[in-house]
Every structure is written in structure tokens, then in C-alpha cells.
Design a protein around this motif. Sequence first.
Motif, short mmCIF file in Angstrom:
data_model
loop_
_atom_site.label_atom_id
_atom_site.label_comp_id
_atom_site.label_asym_id
_atom_site.label_seq_id
_atom_site.Cartn_x
_atom_site.Cartn_y
_atom_site.Cartn_z
N ASP A 182 -5.76 -3.23 -21.40
CA ASP A 182 -5.11 -2.09 -21.34
C ASP A 182 -4.13 -1.84 -20.28
OD1 ASP A 182 -4.23 0.33 -22.25
OD2 ASP A 182 -6.09 1.60 -21.52
N LYS A 183 -3.44 -1.29 -20.37
CA LYS A 183 -2.32 -1.16 -19.31
C LYS A 183 -2.96 -0.65 -17.97
CE LYS A 183 1.96 1.41 -18.05
NZ LYS A 183 3.04 2.41 -18.47
N PRO A 184 -2.78 -1.37 -17.03
CA PRO A 184 -3.28 -0.77 -15.83
C PRO A 184 -2.73 0.40 -15.07
CG PRO A 184 -2.35 -3.14 -15.49
CD PRO A 184 -2.36 -2.53 -16.80
N ILE A 185 -3.44 1.29 -14.69
CA ILE A 185 -3.08 2.35 -13.93
C ILE A 185 -3.47 2.43 -12.55
CG2 ILE A 185 -2.71 5.11 -13.53
CD1 ILE A 185 -1.30 3.48 -16.27
N LEU A 186 -2.66 2.28 -11.43
CA LEU A 186 -3.05 2.14 -10.30
C LEU A 186 -3.66 3.74 -9.84
CD1 LEU A 186 -3.24 0.66 -7.48
CD2 LEU A 186 -1.18 1.81 -6.90
N ARG A 187 -4.97 3.61 -9.48
CA ARG A 187 -5.94 4.85 -8.97
C ARG A 187 -5.77 5.08 -7.43
NH1 ARG A 187 -10.34 4.94 -8.02
NH2 ARG A 187 -10.69 7.19 -8.62
N ASN A 188 -5.75 3.93 -6.59
CA ASN A 188 -5.83 4.15 -5.35
C ASN A 188 -5.68 2.84 -4.44
OD1 ASN A 188 -6.55 5.28 -2.91
ND2 ASN A 188 -8.89 5.38 -3.14
N ILE A 189 -5.20 3.01 -3.23
CA ILE A 189 -5.18 1.74 -2.31
C ILE A 189 -5.92 2.18 -1.14
CG2 ILE A 189 -3.42 0.42 -1.18
CD1 ILE A 189 -1.43 1.19 -2.89
N GLU A 190 -6.75 1.12 -0.69
CA GLU A 190 -7.61 1.24 0.52
C GLU A 190 -7.70 -0.05 1.17
OE1 GLU A 190 -11.12 4.16 -0.68
OE2 GLU A 190 -11.11 2.36 -2.01
N PHE A 191 -8.03 0.21 2.65
CA PHE A 191 -8.18 -1.09 3.46
C PHE A 191 -9.70 -0.89 3.93
CE2 PHE A 191 -3.77 -1.85 4.27
CZ PHE A 191 -3.74 -3.01 4.41
N PHE A 192 -10.54 -1.67 4.03
CA PHE A 192 -11.91 -1.86 4.36
C PHE A 192 -11.83 -2.86 5.50
CE2 PHE A 192 -12.47 -0.20 0.13
CZ PHE A 192 -13.34 0.67 0.31
N LEU A 193 -11.79 -2.20 6.55
CA LEU A 193 -11.72 -3.27 7.91
C LEU A 193 -13.14 -3.10 8.59
CD1 LEU A 193 -8.15 -1.26 9.02
CD2 LEU A 193 -8.49 -3.27 7.88
N LYS A 194 -13.52 -4.04 8.57
CA LYS A 194 -14.90 -4.23 9.30
C LYS A 194 -14.70 -4.98 10.52
CE LYS A 194 -18.61 -3.71 7.25
NZ LYS A 194 -19.90 -3.68 6.42
N PRO A 195 -14.04 -4.38 11.65
CA PRO A 195 -13.97 -5.15 12.91
C PRO A 195 -15.11 -5.90 13.49
CG PRO A 195 -13.15 -2.86 13.04
CD PRO A 195 -14.19 -2.83 11.90
#
Length: 235
Positions: free
Chosen positions: A91-104
Motif C-alpha cells: 500500500d502507499k506508505p504514510i509516515l507516522r512518526n520519526i524517533e531516535f533510540f539512543l542507548k549511550p
Amino acid sequence: MKQNIVINKFNQDGFVIIKKVIEKAKIKKILAELPSIEKKASKLKRKYSHKTKGGKTNTLHNINEFIKSGEVIKLSKNKKIINLAKLILKDKPILRNIEFFLKPQKNKMITPFHQDNYFWNVIDANAINIWIACSEASKKNGGICYLNGSQKLGTIKHESSFIKGTSQKIPDDVINKLNFKKKYPDIKMGDIIIHNCEIIHGSKENKSKKDRIGLVFSFKGAKSKYDISKIKKYQ
């Protein structure tokens, strides 16, 4: 990797690893932009970031709500990313969210086992996360752990986790009764993981001397609807 292999692997395991998708030069531009995103997030009234006890950023959420241009936004529209999302979603992709998961490095924070769709509430579960490795990631530095094939269970009831950045988790007694093999992908900068919104996953502490950095784009199919009543209940 051939398209049929990508689809079959995704459908069987709930996730698929594709090597060397994004050029290292693009990842380096993303990393150069990260401090300015952190700074902007810290100035906003809404809570967009969570930090470790040592004061380092551990997660950045809903970046697309306050960043409208730059390298991260460019990458979210990258043809390789969009075409892979379209292939999986059919299907046409719809962007929901952008996140960074930074585990220092030397970070004791964990991410408990959970399913993304418990938070998202996409009715037909036609939604994915595309994890872009901005550093090396493995079991040694708090890389993702998947319960292989667990997406076939559908969305399971969660409970409060009281952990910053991942507010819900699948109860421990439920996890202990499940019989799925744990998989810890070993990925390098520029590799990606595409995972089903219902696969059970989490991560342990990063006891190593290497940061683990992941940029995540979540997409849903254009025809897929949200369960608004469940979203309101969760909120």
C-alpha cells in the motif's frame, strides 16, 4: 536482497534485516544534525525526549512534529526507504512518526518487551518500523531483541512499565510462558531492520563502551485506519 526473500523473511519472522541500504556519508550527516534536534526538543513544552540518570539523551520521540527540514526529514523521503515500506505494506506508505533510540554507553536503562501496535492502534496492523543503524548494534551494546515469529499472536494486553521512553510492557509472567526464540540482530552503520508492528521486542542495558544509535521511521498503509477509542483510552 531479492524482494521475494525480503517479504518471506518478514512474514515468517516478523522482521527482516537488509544490509548496506543507506550510505555511511548520509548517516554521518544525520549524526551531525542530532545535537541540534536534541537542543530543540529540550526547549519545547511537550516532553519529546527522555534522559539517562547521567543526563544523556536516551530517546527522542515525534521528531516530525517539530523538525520540518534537514537530513533526517530528507532520509524519511529516501526512495530506497519508501520503496521498501511500499513493498512490505502493499500500500502507499504514510509516515507516522520519526524517533531516535539512543542507548549511550554504560547505560543501565532497558526497553521492556512490548509491541508497537499497542501504542499505535492500527486496526489491521498493517504498519511497520524501519530501524536505521547509525552505529553498530548487537547484544553486546543493548541491541534489539526480537521474539522470532511472535507477531502471529496479534496485539497482547500490556501494563504500565514505569520506564521512561516506553511506558507500557507485556507482563513478565506472560513473556515467561511464551516459547519464541530470541534473536539479537548484529547490524552495522547503514543497515536497516524492518519489523512488524506486532512483533514482541525489547532491549537490555548497554554495558559496553560503544553507543547504540538507531533512527526509526514508522509507516502505516494509506488504507489502514486507527482505532480512535483505544488511542483515547491509552492517552
